[in-house]
Scaffold this active site. Structure first.
Site, PDB file in Angstrom:
ATOM      1  N   TYR A 142       0.819  -1.216   0.000  1.00  0.00           N
ATOM      2  CA  TYR A 142       0.000   0.000   0.000  1.00  0.00           C
ATOM      3  C   TYR A 142       0.854   1.268   0.000  1.00  0.00           C
ATOM      4  CZ  TYR A 142      -4.750  -1.779   0.722  1.00  0.00           C
ATOM      5  OH  TYR A 142      -5.980  -2.357   0.565  1.00  0.00           O
ATOM      6  N   LYS A 192       3.236 -15.218   1.853  1.00  0.00           N
ATOM      7  CA  LYS A 192       3.535 -16.085   0.716  1.00  0.00           C
ATOM      8  C   LYS A 192       5.055 -16.264   0.681  1.00  0.00           C
ATOM      9  CE  LYS A 192       1.379 -16.996  -2.760  1.00  0.00           C
ATOM     10  NZ  LYS A 192       0.945 -18.349  -3.266  1.00  0.00           N
ATOM     11  N   ASP A 225      -2.780 -17.980   0.449  1.00  0.00           N
ATOM     12  CA  ASP A 225      -3.807 -18.582  -0.416  1.00  0.00           C
ATOM     13  C   ASP A 225      -4.439 -19.801   0.267  1.00  0.00           C
ATOM     14  OD1 ASP A 225      -1.361 -19.905  -0.670  1.00  0.00           O
ATOM     15  OD2 ASP A 225      -1.614 -20.367  -2.793  1.00  0.00           O
ATOM     16  N   ASP A 249      -6.319  -7.147   3.781  1.00  0.00           N
ATOM     17  CA  ASP A 249      -7.469  -6.500   3.149  1.00  0.00           C
ATOM     18  C   ASP A 249      -8.387  -7.572   2.553  1.00  0.00           C
ATOM     19  OD1 ASP A 249      -9.009  -4.342   2.125  1.00  0.00           O
ATOM     20  OD2 ASP A 249      -8.057  -4.609   0.170  1.00  0.00           O
ATOM     21  N   ASP A 253     -12.155  -9.233   4.264  1.00  0.00           N
ATOM     22  CA  ASP A 253     -13.447  -9.212   3.556  1.00  0.00           C
ATOM     23  C   ASP A 253     -14.029 -10.620   3.499  1.00  0.00           C
ATOM     24  OD1 ASP A 253     -13.465  -6.494   3.056  1.00  0.00           O
ATOM     25  OD2 ASP A 253     -14.012  -6.735   0.939  1.00  0.00           O
TER      26      ASP A 253
HETATM   27  C1  IPM Z   1     -10.459  -1.376   3.882  1.00  0.00           C
HETATM   28  C2  IPM Z   1     -10.738  -0.717   2.573  1.00  0.00           C
HETATM   29  C3  IPM Z   1      -9.620   0.273   2.290  1.00  0.00           C
HETATM   30  C4  IPM Z   1      -8.342  -0.503   2.086  1.00  0.00           C
HETATM   31  C5  IPM Z   1      -9.873   1.245   1.115  1.00  0.00           C
HETATM   32  C6  IPM Z   1     -11.171   1.991   1.283  1.00  0.00           C
HETATM   33  C7  IPM Z   1      -8.717   2.203   0.946  1.00  0.00           C
HETATM   34  O1  IPM Z   1     -10.893  -1.671   1.569  1.00  0.00           O
HETATM   35  O2  IPM Z   1     -10.333  -0.663   4.891  1.00  0.00           O
HETATM   36  O3  IPM Z   1     -10.381  -2.598   3.921  1.00  0.00           O
HETATM   37  O4  IPM Z   1      -8.067  -1.016   0.981  1.00  0.00           O
HETATM   38  O5  IPM Z   1      -7.603  -0.616   3.061  1.00  0.00           O
HETATM   39 MG    MG Z   2     -10.901  -3.673   2.257  1.00  0.00          MG
END
Ligand code: IPM
Ligand code: MG
Length: 368
Positions: A142, A192, A225, A249, A253
């Protein structure tokens, strides 16, 4: 003792709507529990761009550095899709994370009993799930340099750099081990190392910190993975997962969806302790700005309310009050009160954002 300070940054989309419910909860704690906060509010994301031409004004950044905790709603929306990369709403959030040095991002994935049927996975796979993903938040691909889109010969090349120093890995590893000790004492580290040198270093440093300081905690390693696969196969094998910024990230999710809805999940981003002993901290729901339902009164305020519960626990040493708030949410769900993102019983109208807030306040009152 001085009154603890909170900076509220509602942001864009559904951010202001869900944050309005959090403000009612904050007021409740002031009135009913004598927990007063010195609350101020400011802009972040697209709304800050609209007013100042930047997604995070320097004055807001300075305020964030001074307060005891920041509470953020969400940033972004289609209106801002074509903005230059440097002023996109997300840059405001990334600047806060980077300049406050919030290296440890706690993302719990907890399946509420009342919602176990709501996951896309089988009920027995997710019922009772309670895991914590710790995502490194201020380094890795990032932020690594070099980055950019460059000309090379007669074509363009896009470059991002995965970069981790030993100290960056060690500090997030420590935060994972510390947290595991307060939970089920298990950490699984994901990278990884089979393809990335930064992954090899990650595994080495996590192992070194473990041997030197946390040998009592059970440690395992997985390729990220395979970790994704194991998270969907049998997520209850995990307690704390520690991983880098990008894998974190993605995996968070994935883990969020195990619980049924992104609308339920809070997060805490923590940095080093300040002079008063509290960590630098920003709390935000994992869901985004959901522009498709913004302004319709349908948004689920629970993730944002649970983010305030995390603030009570991690910034303000009010673990019992955080428990009270989390129990109130359990009660609301058990009573069948659901916003539109959650499964409704047949013939039951979904609750609006405000009605969900009403129900949490009623459950809090009943807890006294
Ligand atoms: C998260 C989001 C952020 C990220 C975006 C909105 C920049 O997806 O907080 O997980 O990628 O970190
Ligand atoms: Mg995210």
């Amino acid at each position: 003792m001085t009154t603890p300070s909170l900076l509220i940054l509602p942001g864009d989309g559904i951010g202001p709507e869900v944050m309005a419910q959090v403000r009612r909860i904050i007021d409740w704690y002031g009135d009913k529990r004598g927990l007063k906060f010195d609350v101020s509010e400011d802009l972040v994301g697209g709304c800050a761009y609209d007013k100042h031409g930047t997604p995070l004004h320097d004055d807001t950044m300075a305020k964030a550095q001074e307060v005891d905790a920041v509470l953020l709603g969400a940033v972004g929306g289609p209106k801002y899709d074509n903005l230059d990369f440097s002023v996109k709403p997300e840059r405001g959030l990334l600047r806060l994370r980077k300049e406050m040095d919030l290296f440890s991002n706690l993302r719990p994935a907890q399946c509420f009993d009342a919602l176990a049927d709501f996951s896309s996975l089988k009920k027995d796979v997710v019922a009772g799930l309670d895991i914590m993903i710790i995502r490194e938040l201020t380094s890795g691909v990032y932020f690594g340099e070099p980055r950019g889109i460059f000309n090379e010969g007669n074509e363009r090349v896009g470059i991002n750099t995965q970069r981790y120093t030993e100290s960056e890995i060690a500090r997030v590893a420590r935060s994972a081990f510390e947290l595991a000790r307060k939970r089920n004492n298990k950490v699984c580290s994901m990278e990884k190392a089979n393809v990335m040198e930064s992954g090899i270093l990650w595994r080495d440093v996590v192992t070194e910190v473990h041997q030197a300081e946390y040998a009592d905690v059970e440690l395992s390693h997985m390729y990220a993975d395979a970790g994704a696969m194991q998270l969907t196969r049998w997520p209850k094998q995990f307690d704390v997962i520690v991983t880098d910024n990008l894998f974190g990230d993605l995996l968070s999710d994935l883990a969020a969806m195990l619980t049924g809805s992104l609308g339920m999940l809070p997060s805490a981003s923590l940095g080093a302790p300040m002079a008063n002993g509290r960590p630098k901290a920003l709390y935000e729901p994992v869901h985004g700005s959901a522009p498709d339902i913004a302004g319709t009164g349908k948004a689920n305020p629970i993730a944002c309310i649970l983010s305030f519960a995390m603030a009570l626990r991690y910034s303000f040493d009010q673990g019992a009050e955080a428990d009270r708030l989390e129990a109130a949410i359990e009660t609301v769900l058990a009573n069948g009160i659901r916003t539109a993102d959650l499964l409704q019983a047949e013939g039951v109208e979904p609750a609006s954002t405000v009605e969900a807030g009403d129900a949490v306040l009623a459950a809090l009152d009943a807890s006294l």
